[in-house]
Design an enzyme around this catalytic site. Structure first.
Site, short mmCIF file in Angstrom:
data_model
loop_
_atom_site.label_atom_id
_atom_site.label_comp_id
_atom_site.label_asym_id
_atom_site.label_seq_id
_atom_site.Cartn_x
_atom_site.Cartn_y
_atom_site.Cartn_z
N CYS A 64 0.83 -1.21 0.00
CA CYS A 64 0.00 0.00 0.00
C CYS A 64 0.87 1.26 0.00
CB CYS A 64 -0.90 -0.04 1.24
SG CYS A 64 -1.74 1.49 1.64
N CYS A 67 0.22 3.68 2.86
CA CYS A 67 0.75 3.10 4.10
C CYS A 67 2.24 3.37 4.23
CB CYS A 67 0.50 1.59 4.15
SG CYS A 67 -1.24 1.12 4.13
#
Length: 158
Positions: A64, A67
């Site tokens: 991600c 993230c």
């Protein structure tokens, strides 16, 4: 000879990919890892119930992009809030049941717990200033600055 050269090129490309995916070649990720603890499902509840400080938990995945952007921000905040809050992270790919239990439907999902209970959550990447403003009201007081010693007295004149 060209087969060997092709293998070296392929190996170099794989190394670059591994370094990039691990955050080593991502701008802003370099620096100290901070005080963020990587937790697994089995140790999660005990971590929440230990201590009196609020616990900020980052539910993330390695693949991600947002993230990865949040990782250095939370690492810095974990240093800034030392003694006032504790920080942990949960890989949602490896701990999917825990993510399901806490109804994590989007990542990054950062949840603030107090006394083992969820108080608030933020989904999506935010800036350091935004996370700081969100955490500050729940964290303990800032530690008092250390007393600075008085400067030494000048030598006596003779």
């Amino acid at each position: 000879m060209t087969d060997r050269k092709g293998l070296y090129v392929l190996a170099g490309m794989l190394l670059l990919l591994v370094l990039w995916r691990g955050g080593h070649l991502t701008p802003g990720v370099e620096g100290p890892p901070g005080n963020v603890v990587e937790l697994q499902t089995a140790e999660f509840d005990a971590f929440l119930k230990t201590g009196v400080q609020p616990v900020i938990v980052d539910f993330y995945a390695d693949w991600c992009g947002p993230c990865r952007a949040v990782k250095p921000v939370l690492a810095q905040l974990s240093v800034d809030y030392t003694g006032r809050a504790r920080f942990a992270k949960i890989d949602t790919d490896r701990n999917s049941r825990l993510a399901d239990t806490h109804k994590v439907t989007g990542i990054p999902c950062v949840i603030l717990f107090k006394d083992g209970q969820e108080v608030s959550r933020k989904v999506g990447a935010m800036s350091l200033r935004e996370y700081d403003a969100w955490i500050a009201p729940h964290a303990g007081p800032a530690p008092a600055p250390a007393a600075t010693p008085a400067p030494p007295a000048p030598p006596a004149a003779t």
